[in-house]
Design an enzyme around this catalytic site. Structure first.
Site, PDB file in Angstrom:
ATOM      1  N   HIS A  86       0.849  -1.190   0.000  1.00 30.36           N
ATOM      2  CA  HIS A  86       0.000   0.000   0.000  1.00 30.36           C
ATOM      3  C   HIS A  86       0.881   1.236   0.000  1.00 30.36           C
ATOM      4  CE1 HIS A  86      -3.044   2.939   1.320  1.00 30.36           C
ATOM      5  NE2 HIS A  86      -3.927   2.080   0.884  1.00 30.36           N
ATOM      6  N   ASP A 103      -8.095  -4.500  -0.358  1.00 30.63           N
ATOM      7  CA  ASP A 103      -8.597  -4.901  -1.671  1.00 30.63           C
ATOM      8  C   ASP A 103      -8.444  -6.394  -1.922  1.00 30.63           C
ATOM      9  OD1 ASP A 103      -9.168  -2.203  -2.509  1.00 30.63           O
ATOM     10  OD2 ASP A 103      -7.008  -1.912  -2.675  1.00 30.63           O
TER      11      ASP A 103
END
Length: 430
Positions: free
Chosen positions: A306, A364
């Protein structure tokens, strides 16, 4: 004692800048006077080291894997609160009392329907238009229908616009899906909860009663909570930048949706699910990992790592638990993609290549599997993200409007083009 940072220029001149401290997080060097005093700018592509605003809404510590909404850990909010409680928190700074929650839910419920002419607005799109394209258009068009909430300097107008956007986004999202599939629109049913109402509008039909599944509703509610806000990300910064010009709230949120549509932002869970489909099954994970490590390969590992988190994404653990709950409820505990995801996660968490690079699973990685199990097609994943993030965008927009330090956004640049030159008549060029 006031903290200062000293900048030494190439000519030896030294200038002091104030160092500001937040309630938590790193200090910030206040360089607002830099250009005026030196004639120089800073250079920071992607704003990796630049604080663009002063905010009290969301805090992230990427190294420790911390996400706080108004000081509350996301892990606690996702377990103890529903989405509209979190909406209230983001908008007003505190969790609601029961009375405040009832009033807030009532206000949101009163705004769930769309103007009937907006319903016909959908027919202007091609049937096979991507739902996000439809969302951008319809949300932007709300300003053409709700003229009584466009004065950004009127607190009451801002409040009504906030309620309208939070309330109408599920209706717009569901209609975008229904139009895409050729099914009739389902109007809101205001005796249902926010998430249950959305699921009914998505999956219900006029020919039979839609049955609410509490496990799936709670799973969707958690998805909304986990995606409600995430500090100054690309789409939130887009909303703030749009709002800094004085644009109306509907236009600003439409701009945020457009930014979110990018595959590097809101499209990540769709890309993750596509990756799992391409791998096929757990037996092929080893070969896939080899390709990811190969510098000459174009294979990418989606759903890991991320921009902010350099540790395990705190939302990923919650999403993993929700994934188990949903698949068990639907009898899909042996789901091929979920087993594949677990195998991929295990290797990535133990393999030195990924551990050294801190490529941990992010939210996700699992949210796409959950949405797929619920019945949401991949083309709608980013729309769901936009629905959830709307409250964060609004909270950030409202905060920006009343910030006395706020000015119209105007980034500077490092110009490396041609210096001034004269135009040659066309006959003498070449």
């Amino acid at each position: 004692m006031e903290k200062k940072a000293t900048l030494t220029l190439p000519d030896g001149k030294k200038i002091d800048f104030p160092v500001l401290s937040g309630s938590i997080g790193p200090d910030v060097v206040d360089i607002r006077a830099l250009y005026g005093q030196t004639g120089a700018f800073t250079y920071d592509p992607g704003f990796m080291s630049t604080a663009s605003c002063n905010s009290t809404i969301t805090y992230i510590d990427g190294d420790k894997g911390v996400l706080l909404y108004r000081g509350y850990p996301i892990e606690q909010l996702a377990v103890h609160c529903d989405f509209l409680e979190v909406c209230f928190l983001l908008l007003y700074g505190e969790l609601p009392t029961q009375k405040e929650k009832d009033e807030f839910v009532g206000m949101v419920t009163n705004h769930t329907m769309l103007h009937e002419q907006i319903n016909r607005f959908f027919t202007g799109f091609r049937r096979d238009a991507h739902p996000m394209a439809t969302m951008v258009g319809v949300v932007g068009a709300l300003s053409a229908f709700y003229h009584d909430s466009l004065d950004i300097n009127d607190p009451r107008h801002r409040e009504v616009a906030a309620f309208r956007l939070i309330a109408k986004m599920p209706t717009i999202t569901a209609m975008a899906y229904k139009y895409n599939t050729g099914q009739p629109f389902m109007y809101p049913q205001n005796n249902l909860s926010y998430s249950a109402n959305f699921m009914r509008m998505m999956f219900g039909t006029p020919c039979e009663e839609y049955r609410i599944n509490d496990v799936l509703v709670r799973a969707l509610d958690r998805i909304f909570i986990l995606h409600a806000d995430h500090e100054q990300n690309a789409s939130t910064s887009t909303v703030r930048l749009s709002g800094s010009s004085g644009a109306n709230p509907f236009a600003c949120i439409a701009a945020g949706i457009a930014c979110l549509w990018g595959p590097a932002h809101g499209g990540a869970n769709e890309a993750c699910l596509q990756m799992l489909e391409q791998i096929g099954d757990a037996s092929k994970v080893g070969e896939f990992i080899k390709q990811v490590k190969d510098k000459n390969s174009h294979v990418r590992l989606m759903g890991f790592g991320h921009r902010v988190y350099k540790n395990y994404d705190p939302r990923a653990k919650l999403m993993r638990e929700t994934c188990h709950e949903v698949l068990n409820e639907l009898g899909l505990a042996n789901d091929r993609l979920f087993e594949l995801a677990i195998a991929l996660e295990k290797i990535a968490l133990e393999d030195d290549y990924f551990v050294e690079r801190k490529l941990y699973p992010n939210v996700d990685f699992y949210s796409g599997i959950v949405q797929r199990a619920i019945g949401i097609p991949t083309s709608m994943f980013t729309c769901i993200f936009a629905l959830a993030r709307t409250v964060g965008w609004i909270a950030q927009w409202k905060e920006m409007i009343v910030d006395p330090d706020q000015k119209i956004g105007r980034p500077r640049q490092l110009y490396q083009g041609k210096t001034q030159r004269d135009v040659t008549p066309i006959g003498k060029r070449g």
